[in-house]
Design a protein around this motif. Structure first.
Motif, short mmCIF file in Angstrom:
data_model
loop_
_atom_site.label_atom_id
_atom_site.label_comp_id
_atom_site.label_asym_id
_atom_site.label_seq_id
_atom_site.Cartn_x
_atom_site.Cartn_y
_atom_site.Cartn_z
N GLU A 55 -1.63 12.32 -15.45
CA GLU A 55 -1.64 11.48 -14.25
C GLU A 55 -2.21 10.10 -14.55
O GLU A 55 -3.10 9.95 -15.37
N PRO A 56 -1.71 9.05 -13.87
CA PRO A 56 -2.29 7.72 -14.01
C PRO A 56 -3.67 7.68 -13.35
O PRO A 56 -4.07 8.63 -12.66
N MET A 57 -4.35 6.57 -13.49
CA MET A 57 -5.66 6.41 -12.86
C MET A 57 -5.50 6.53 -11.34
O MET A 57 -4.44 6.27 -10.79
N ASN A 58 -6.56 6.92 -10.69
CA ASN A 58 -6.57 7.09 -9.23
C ASN A 58 -6.32 5.76 -8.54
O ASN A 58 -7.12 4.83 -8.66
N PRO A 59 -5.20 5.62 -7.80
CA PRO A 59 -4.89 4.33 -7.17
C PRO A 59 -5.89 3.94 -6.09
O PRO A 59 -6.04 2.77 -5.79
N GLU A 60 -6.58 4.92 -5.50
CA GLU A 60 -7.57 4.59 -4.46
C GLU A 60 -8.77 3.87 -5.04
O GLU A 60 -9.57 3.29 -4.32
N ALA A 61 -8.92 3.89 -6.37
CA ALA A 61 -10.05 3.22 -7.00
C ALA A 61 -9.92 1.70 -6.97
O ALA A 61 -10.88 0.99 -7.21
N ASP A 62 -8.74 1.20 -6.66
CA ASP A 62 -8.52 -0.24 -6.64
C ASP A 62 -7.60 -0.58 -5.47
O ASP A 62 -6.54 0.03 -5.32
N PRO A 63 -7.96 -1.57 -4.65
CA PRO A 63 -7.13 -1.88 -3.48
C PRO A 63 -5.74 -2.39 -3.83
O PRO A 63 -4.79 -2.17 -3.07
N VAL A 64 -5.59 -3.09 -4.94
CA VAL A 64 -4.26 -3.57 -5.34
C VAL A 64 -3.37 -2.39 -5.70
O VAL A 64 -2.22 -2.29 -5.25
N LEU A 65 -3.89 -1.47 -6.52
CA LEU A 65 -3.11 -0.29 -6.90
C LEU A 65 -2.77 0.55 -5.67
O LEU A 65 -1.66 1.07 -5.55
N ALA A 66 -3.72 0.67 -4.76
CA ALA A 66 -3.46 1.43 -3.53
C ALA A 66 -2.36 0.77 -2.70
O ALA A 66 -1.46 1.45 -2.20
N ALA A 67 -2.40 -0.55 -2.56
CA ALA A 67 -1.39 -1.25 -1.77
C ALA A 67 0.00 -1.10 -2.37
O ALA A 67 0.98 -0.89 -1.65
N ILE A 68 0.08 -1.18 -3.70
CA ILE A 68 1.37 -1.01 -4.37
C ILE A 68 1.94 0.37 -4.05
O ILE A 68 3.14 0.51 -3.77
N ARG A 69 1.11 1.36 -4.06
CA ARG A 69 1.57 2.73 -3.84
C ARG A 69 1.83 3.05 -2.36
O ARG A 69 2.69 3.86 -2.03
N GLU A 70 1.09 2.42 -1.46
CA GLU A 70 1.19 2.73 -0.03
C GLU A 70 2.22 1.90 0.72
O GLU A 70 2.67 2.29 1.79
N ARG A 71 2.61 0.74 0.21
CA ARG A 71 3.52 -0.15 0.92
C ARG A 71 4.87 0.53 1.14
O ARG A 71 5.40 1.17 0.26
N ARG A 72 5.41 0.37 2.31
CA ARG A 72 6.71 0.94 2.65
C ARG A 72 7.54 -0.10 3.38
O ARG A 72 7.02 -1.02 4.00
N SER A 73 8.84 0.08 3.35
CA SER A 73 9.74 -0.78 4.12
C SER A 73 9.72 -0.32 5.57
O SER A 73 9.98 0.84 5.86
N ILE A 74 9.37 -1.24 6.46
CA ILE A 74 9.26 -0.96 7.89
C ILE A 74 10.38 -1.70 8.60
O ILE A 74 10.52 -2.92 8.47
N ARG A 75 11.18 -0.94 9.35
CA ARG A 75 12.36 -1.50 10.00
C ARG A 75 12.30 -1.47 11.53
O ARG A 75 13.26 -1.86 12.19
N ARG A 76 11.21 -0.98 12.08
CA ARG A 76 11.03 -0.96 13.54
C ARG A 76 9.68 -1.59 13.87
O ARG A 76 8.68 -1.29 13.24
N TYR A 77 9.71 -2.43 14.91
CA TYR A 77 8.54 -3.25 15.24
C TYR A 77 8.16 -3.10 16.70
O TYR A 77 9.00 -2.83 17.55
N SER A 78 6.88 -3.33 16.99
CA SER A 78 6.33 -3.11 18.33
C SER A 78 6.68 -4.22 19.31
O SER A 78 6.60 -4.01 20.51
N GLY A 79 7.03 -5.40 18.83
CA GLY A 79 7.30 -6.53 19.72
C GLY A 79 6.10 -7.45 19.89
O GLY A 79 6.22 -8.54 20.43
N GLU A 80 4.92 -7.00 19.43
CA GLU A 80 3.72 -7.84 19.51
C GLU A 80 3.82 -8.95 18.46
O GLU A 80 4.18 -8.70 17.32
N HIS A 81 3.49 -10.17 18.87
CA HIS A 81 3.63 -11.32 17.98
C HIS A 81 2.57 -11.35 16.88
O HIS A 81 1.45 -10.89 17.07
N LEU A 82 2.95 -11.91 15.76
CA LEU A 82 2.03 -12.14 14.65
C LEU A 82 1.29 -13.45 14.88
O LEU A 82 1.81 -14.36 15.52
N SER A 83 0.10 -13.55 14.33
CA SER A 83 -0.66 -14.79 14.45
C SER A 83 -0.20 -15.78 13.38
O SER A 83 0.37 -15.39 12.35
N LYS A 84 -0.47 -17.04 13.62
CA LYS A 84 -0.15 -18.08 12.65
C LYS A 84 -0.89 -17.80 11.34
O LYS A 84 -0.33 -17.98 10.25
#
Length: 179
Positions: free
Chosen positions: A3-32
């Motif tokens: 197994e590779p190193m634990n991805p939870e040990a680093d936020p960058v590695l965790a983000a790479i592993r957790e990021r997903r394509s999201i195709r449905r949105y709530s309608g709430e606006h994003l901030s500038k």
């Protein structure tokens, strides 16, 4: 293969592993600030010779060009429901090596997707839209002699959880690493 190193040990590695394509949105606006943070992440992507060929066109929810884009992608429902779209382009007079510059655009898109994830936003990379690049550039009011469309990113507050599976490393590492 071990197994590779634990991805939870680093936020960058965790983000790479957790990021997903999201195709449905709530309608709430994003901030500038959220949009600027995503753009800033894209700006810091690597590029060959630091030529920085990527350019971004931000399309907020009320931009009339968005409706014009719906005719040029099979993902019209995403174009209509996301909060913000970012067209990722290459500026042709900044190119020095096509392969490296296209890789820079991919790195920029990935940085923006990871930034969106880190902010708790949902995002998806619309790559299919480049199949109608000339029409899309025309809708956006951009000169095809100056810009090359690479992708469009759709962002918003997520209204779904993403899911994904990946092949095991043993199926994709050709050689050079003993399992």
């Amino acid at each position: 293969m071990s197994e590779p190193m634990n991805p939870e040990a680093d936020p960058v590695l965790a983000a790479i592993r957790e990021r997903r394509s999201i195709r449905r949105y709530s309608g709430e606006h994003l901030s500038k600030e959220e949009i600027l943070t995503v753009l800033e992440a894209g700006r810091w992507a690597p590029s060959g010779l630091n030529n920085q060929p990527c350019r971004f066109l931000v399309l907020p929810p009320d931009d009339p060009r968005r409706e014009g884009l719906t005719a040029h992608t099979k993902y019209a429902h995403i174009v209509r429901t996301c909060d913000v779209m970012i067209a990722l382009l290459l500026r042709k007079d900044k190119l020095y090596n096509a392969r490296k510059d296209h890789q820079a655009a991919g790195a920029s898109a990935q940085n923006m997707l990871l930034a969106a994830h880190a902010l708790g936003l949902g995002a998806v990379w619309l790559g299919e839209i480049i199949n109608q690049e000339s029409e899309v550039l025309q809708v956006l009011g951009l000169d095809s002699e100056v810009y090359e469309l690479q992708a469009v990113l759709a962002l918003g507050r997520p209204a779904q959880k993403g899911s994904s599976e990946r092949l095991p490393l043993s199926e994709i590492v050709l050689e050079g690493f003993a399992s």
